[in-house]
Design a protein around this motif. Structure first.
Motif, PDB file in Angstrom:
ATOM      1  N   PRO A   1       0.791  -1.240   0.000  1.00 23.29           N
ATOM      2  CA  PRO A   1       0.000   0.000   0.000  1.00 23.29           C
ATOM      3  C   PRO A   1       0.821   1.286   0.000  1.00 23.29           C
ATOM      4  O   PRO A   1       0.273   2.353  -0.225  1.00 23.29           O
ATOM      5  CB  PRO A   1      -0.832  -0.113   1.273  1.00 23.29           C
ATOM      6  CG  PRO A   1      -0.084  -1.039   2.139  1.00 23.29           C
ATOM      7  CD  PRO A   1       0.661  -1.972   1.245  1.00 23.29           C
ATOM      8  N   LYS A   2       2.118   1.185   0.218  1.00 25.24           N
ATOM      9  CA  LYS A   2       2.935   2.395   0.270  1.00 25.24           C
ATOM     10  C   LYS A   2       3.871   2.484  -0.937  1.00 25.24           C
ATOM     11  O   LYS A   2       4.962   3.019  -0.855  1.00 25.24           O
ATOM     12  CB  LYS A   2       3.739   2.410   1.572  1.00 25.24           C
ATOM     13  CG  LYS A   2       4.122   3.788   2.025  1.00 25.24           C
ATOM     14  CD  LYS A   2       4.687   3.774   3.416  1.00 25.24           C
ATOM     15  CE  LYS A   2       5.062   5.183   3.827  1.00 25.24           C
ATOM     16  NZ  LYS A   2       5.601   5.232   5.166  1.00 25.24           N
ATOM     17  N   SER A   3       3.406   2.006  -2.067  1.00 31.93           N
ATOM     18  CA  SER A   3       4.220   2.005  -3.275  1.00 31.93           C
ATOM     19  C   SER A   3       3.969   3.277  -4.081  1.00 31.93           C
ATOM     20  O   SER A   3       2.907   3.444  -4.693  1.00 31.93           O
ATOM     21  CB  SER A   3       3.896   0.769  -4.121  1.00 31.93           C
ATOM     22  OG  SER A   3       4.587   0.828  -5.339  1.00 31.93           O
TER      23      SER A   3
ATOM     24  N   SER B   1     -14.030   6.810  -7.145  1.00 29.00           N
ATOM     25  CA  SER B   1     -13.548   5.451  -6.881  1.00 29.00           C
ATOM     26  C   SER B   1     -12.065   5.461  -6.523  1.00 29.00           C
ATOM     27  O   SER B   1     -11.611   4.645  -5.723  1.00 29.00           O
ATOM     28  CB  SER B   1     -13.812   4.544  -8.080  1.00 29.00           C
ATOM     29  OG  SER B   1     -13.068   4.970  -9.197  1.00 29.00           O
ATOM     30  N   GLU B   2     -11.336   6.401  -7.088  1.00 33.38           N
ATOM     31  CA  GLU B   2      -9.909   6.506  -6.765  1.00 33.38           C
ATOM     32  C   GLU B   2      -9.708   6.947  -5.314  1.00 33.38           C
ATOM     33  O   GLU B   2      -8.774   6.510  -4.647  1.00 33.38           O
ATOM     34  CB  GLU B   2      -9.239   7.480  -7.730  1.00 33.38           C
ATOM     35  CG  GLU B   2      -7.749   7.425  -7.713  1.00 33.38           C
ATOM     36  CD  GLU B   2      -7.180   6.102  -8.198  1.00 33.38           C
ATOM     37  OE1 GLU B   2      -5.992   5.866  -7.932  1.00 33.38           O
ATOM     38  OE2 GLU B   2      -7.889   5.301  -8.822  1.00 33.38           O
TER      39      GLU B   2
ATOM     40  N   GLN C   1      -8.244   5.519   0.337  1.00 32.37           N
ATOM     41  CA  GLN C   1      -8.694   5.223   1.702  1.00 32.37           C
ATOM     42  C   GLN C   1      -8.255   3.821   2.115  1.00 32.37           C
ATOM     43  O   GLN C   1      -7.778   3.611   3.227  1.00 32.37           O
ATOM     44  CB  GLN C   1     -10.216   5.345   1.784  1.00 32.37           C
ATOM     45  CG  GLN C   1     -10.792   5.097   3.143  1.00 32.37           C
ATOM     46  CD  GLN C   1     -10.510   6.231   4.093  1.00 32.37           C
ATOM     47  OE1 GLN C   1     -10.485   7.384   3.685  1.00 32.37           O
ATOM     48  NE2 GLN C   1     -10.293   5.915   5.345  1.00 32.37           N
ATOM     49  N   MET C   2      -8.412   2.871   1.211  1.00 29.63           N
ATOM     50  CA  MET C   2      -8.008   1.497   1.494  1.00 29.63           C
ATOM     51  C   MET C   2      -6.507   1.419   1.760  1.00 29.63           C
ATOM     52  O   MET C   2      -6.063   0.777   2.709  1.00 29.63           O
ATOM     53  CB  MET C   2      -8.402   0.600   0.313  1.00 29.63           C
ATOM     54  CG  MET C   2      -8.039  -0.861   0.454  1.00 29.63           C
ATOM     55  SD  MET C   2      -6.494  -1.401  -0.324  1.00 29.63           S
ATOM     56  CE  MET C   2      -6.528  -0.710  -1.928  1.00 29.63           C
TER      57      MET C   2
END
Length: 192
Positions: free
Chosen positions: A25-27, A54-55, A60-61
Protein backbone atom coordinates in the motif's frame (compact mmCIF):
# COMPACT_ATOMS: atom_id res chain seq x y z
CA UNK A 1 7.65 -0.26 -19.24
CA UNK A 2 3.90 -0.87 -18.91
CA UNK A 3 3.21 2.63 -20.20
CA UNK A 4 4.68 1.68 -23.53
CA UNK A 5 2.07 -1.06 -23.91
CA UNK A 6 -0.75 1.17 -25.05
CA UNK A 7 -3.05 -1.70 -25.97
CA UNK A 8 -3.78 -2.47 -22.31
CA UNK A 9 -7.21 -1.71 -20.93
CA UNK A 10 -7.00 1.20 -18.43
CA UNK A 11 -9.88 -0.20 -16.34
CA UNK A 12 -8.06 -3.51 -16.03
CA UNK A 13 -4.86 -1.69 -15.12
CA UNK A 14 -6.62 0.29 -12.39
CA UNK A 15 -8.06 -2.92 -11.01
CA UNK A 16 -4.69 -4.66 -11.21
CA UNK A 17 -2.88 -1.83 -9.43
CA UNK A 18 -5.55 -1.70 -6.71
CA UNK A 19 -4.80 -5.38 -6.07
CA UNK A 20 -1.09 -4.53 -5.94
CA UNK A 21 -1.87 -1.80 -3.40
CA UNK A 22 -3.50 -4.36 -1.11
CA UNK A 23 -0.11 -6.07 -0.89
CA UNK A 24 2.14 -2.97 -1.10
CA UNK A 25 0.00 0.00 0.00
CA UNK A 26 2.94 2.40 0.27
CA UNK A 27 4.22 2.01 -3.28
CA UNK A 28 4.83 5.40 -4.84
CA UNK A 29 5.37 3.85 -8.26
CA UNK A 30 1.90 2.32 -8.26
CA UNK A 31 0.29 5.63 -7.34
CA UNK A 32 2.26 7.41 -10.08
CA UNK A 33 1.13 4.81 -12.59
CA UNK A 34 -2.46 5.24 -11.46
CA UNK A 35 -2.13 9.02 -11.95
CA UNK A 36 -0.91 8.45 -15.47
CA UNK A 37 -3.81 6.09 -16.19
CA UNK A 38 -6.39 8.46 -14.74
CA UNK A 39 -5.01 11.42 -16.70
CA UNK A 40 -5.25 9.32 -19.84
CA UNK A 41 -8.83 8.30 -19.03
CA UNK A 42 -9.90 11.85 -18.11
CA UNK A 43 -8.45 13.14 -21.38
CA UNK A 44 -10.66 10.66 -23.23
CA UNK A 45 -13.75 11.21 -21.02
CA UNK A 46 -13.45 14.54 -19.14
CA UNK A 47 -16.83 14.33 -17.41
CA UNK A 48 -16.22 11.22 -15.33
CA UNK A 49 -16.37 12.18 -11.63
CA UNK A 50 -17.07 8.55 -10.70
CA UNK A 51 -13.52 7.70 -11.67
CA UNK A 52 -12.11 10.19 -9.19
CA UNK A 53 -14.55 9.09 -6.49
CA UNK A 54 -13.55 5.45 -6.88
CA UNK A 55 -9.91 6.51 -6.77
CA UNK A 56 -10.52 8.20 -3.42
CA UNK A 57 -11.82 4.87 -2.10
CA UNK A 58 -8.62 3.16 -3.24
CA UNK A 59 -6.61 5.83 -1.42
CA UNK A 60 -8.69 5.22 1.70
CA UNK A 61 -8.01 1.50 1.49
CA UNK A 62 -4.27 2.07 1.13
CA UNK A 63 -4.23 4.52 4.05
CA UNK A 64 -6.07 2.00 6.21
CA UNK A 65 -3.60 -0.75 5.35
CA UNK A 66 -0.45 1.23 6.14
CA UNK A 67 -0.31 4.00 8.70
CA UNK A 68 1.29 7.33 7.77
CA UNK A 69 0.89 6.50 4.10
CA UNK A 70 2.02 9.76 2.55
CA UNK A 71 1.68 8.39 -0.98
CA UNK A 72 -2.00 7.49 -0.52
CA UNK A 73 -2.91 10.87 0.99
CA UNK A 74 -0.90 12.78 -1.58
CA UNK A 75 -2.67 10.84 -4.35
CA UNK A 76 -5.98 11.68 -2.71
CA UNK A 77 -5.08 15.39 -2.84
CA UNK A 78 -4.22 14.98 -6.51
CA UNK A 79 -7.61 13.30 -7.11
CA UNK A 80 -9.38 16.17 -5.38
CA UNK A 81 -7.65 18.62 -7.70
CA UNK A 82 -8.89 16.69 -10.75
CA UNK A 83 -12.57 17.32 -9.98
CA UNK A 84 -14.29 20.10 -11.92
CA UNK A 85 -14.90 22.87 -9.41
CA UNK A 86 -17.84 24.43 -11.19
CA UNK A 87 -20.22 21.53 -10.59
CA UNK A 88 -22.67 21.29 -7.72
CA UNK A 89 -21.38 17.85 -6.86
CA UNK A 90 -17.97 19.37 -6.09
CA UNK A 91 -19.25 21.08 -2.94
CA UNK A 92 -21.08 17.98 -1.77
CA UNK A 93 -17.93 15.95 -2.45
CA UNK A 94 -15.91 18.37 -0.30
CA UNK A 95 -18.43 18.12 2.52
CA UNK A 96 -18.50 14.32 2.33
CA UNK A 97 -14.71 14.21 2.36
CA UNK A 98 -14.61 16.54 5.35
CA UNK A 99 -17.01 14.34 7.29
CA UNK A 100 -15.33 11.05 6.33
CA UNK A 101 -11.84 12.26 7.09
CA UNK A 102 -13.01 13.65 10.43
CA UNK A 103 -13.97 10.15 11.47
CA UNK A 104 -10.73 8.74 10.09
CA UNK A 105 -8.37 11.18 11.82
CA UNK A 106 -10.22 10.81 15.11
CA UNK A 107 -9.26 7.13 15.04
CA UNK A 108 -5.74 7.63 13.60
CA UNK A 109 -4.58 10.59 15.66
CA UNK A 110 -0.88 10.13 14.94
CA UNK A 111 -1.26 10.04 11.16
CA UNK A 112 -0.25 13.53 10.09
CA UNK A 113 -0.90 12.84 6.42
CA UNK A 114 -4.63 12.70 7.11
CA UNK A 115 -4.47 16.07 8.84
CA UNK A 116 -2.53 17.47 5.89
CA UNK A 117 -5.35 16.33 3.60
CA UNK A 118 -7.93 18.00 5.84
CA UNK A 119 -5.89 21.19 5.69
CA UNK A 120 -6.02 20.95 1.90
CA UNK A 121 -9.80 20.50 2.14
CA UNK A 122 -10.02 23.66 4.25
CA UNK A 123 -8.10 25.53 1.57
CA UNK A 124 -10.66 24.31 -0.97
CA UNK A 125 -13.53 25.50 1.25
CA UNK A 126 -11.94 28.95 1.58
CA UNK A 127 -11.62 29.26 -2.19
CA UNK A 128 -15.29 28.49 -2.81
CA UNK A 129 -17.37 31.20 -4.48
CA UNK A 130 -19.96 32.99 -2.30
CA UNK A 131 -22.74 30.74 -3.56
CA UNK A 132 -20.80 27.75 -2.26
CA UNK A 133 -20.65 29.22 1.23
CA UNK A 134 -24.43 29.14 1.57
CA UNK A 135 -24.46 25.44 0.66
CA UNK A 136 -21.73 24.67 3.19
CA UNK A 137 -23.49 26.74 5.87
CA UNK A 138 -26.78 24.96 5.24
CA UNK A 139 -25.02 21.62 5.64
CA UNK A 140 -23.33 22.65 8.90
CA UNK A 141 -26.66 23.92 10.28
CA UNK A 142 -28.20 20.53 9.46
CA UNK A 143 -25.33 18.79 11.24
CA UNK A 144 -25.71 21.05 14.29
CA UNK A 145 -29.45 20.41 14.42
CA UNK A 146 -28.99 16.66 14.12
CA UNK A 147 -26.30 16.71 16.81
CA UNK A 148 -28.56 18.66 19.16
CA UNK A 149 -31.42 16.27 18.43
CA UNK A 150 -29.20 13.22 19.10
CA UNK A 151 -28.03 14.69 22.39
CA UNK A 152 -31.62 15.52 23.35
CA UNK A 153 -32.75 11.95 22.63
CA UNK A 154 -29.85 10.53 24.63
CA UNK A 155 -30.45 12.69 27.69
CA UNK A 156 -34.22 12.55 27.91
CA UNK A 157 -35.97 10.48 25.27
CA UNK A 158 -39.43 10.77 26.83
CA UNK A 159 -39.33 14.59 26.97
CA UNK A 160 -37.96 14.82 23.43
CA UNK A 161 -41.00 13.16 21.96
CA UNK A 162 -43.34 15.62 23.65
CA UNK A 163 -41.51 18.89 23.07
CA UNK A 164 -39.94 20.27 19.93
CA UNK A 165 -37.44 22.45 21.84
CA UNK A 166 -34.27 21.65 23.72
CA UNK A 167 -34.56 20.84 27.42
CA UNK A 168 -32.57 22.84 29.94
CA UNK A 169 -30.11 19.98 30.57
CA UNK A 170 -29.37 19.71 26.85
CA UNK A 171 -28.92 23.47 26.58
CA UNK A 172 -26.49 23.56 29.49
CA UNK A 173 -24.36 20.80 27.96
CA UNK A 174 -24.37 22.53 24.57
CA UNK A 175 -23.49 25.89 26.17
CA UNK A 176 -20.48 24.27 27.82
CA UNK A 177 -19.50 22.45 24.63
CA UNK A 178 -19.68 25.62 22.56
CA UNK A 179 -17.94 27.60 25.31
CA UNK A 180 -21.05 29.79 25.67
CA UNK A 181 -20.52 31.26 22.20
CA UNK A 182 -23.67 29.81 20.68
CA UNK A 183 -26.45 32.29 21.39
CA UNK A 184 -29.16 30.75 19.21
CA UNK A 185 -29.72 27.42 20.96
CA UNK A 186 -33.37 28.27 21.61
CA UNK A 187 -33.97 28.74 17.91
CA UNK A 188 -32.72 25.28 16.88
CA UNK A 189 -35.78 23.38 15.68
CA UNK A 190 -35.69 19.69 16.41
CA UNK A 191 -36.71 17.35 13.64
CA UNK A 192 -39.61 15.53 15.25
Amino acid sequence: MRRELTSLDPQFELHFTSVVLTRKPKSGEVFNYRKWLIKKMLDAFPSNPGLVTSEVHVCQMAADLYSNNYYAWNHRIWCLNQLPQDSGSYISFLIDEWMQTHQWVSVHVSDHSGFQYRQHLLDKFVKLPPSGFSTVRKCTVDIEQNSAWSLQMFLSPSESKQDSHLTESTKSILYEAFDKKCEKLDSIPLGI
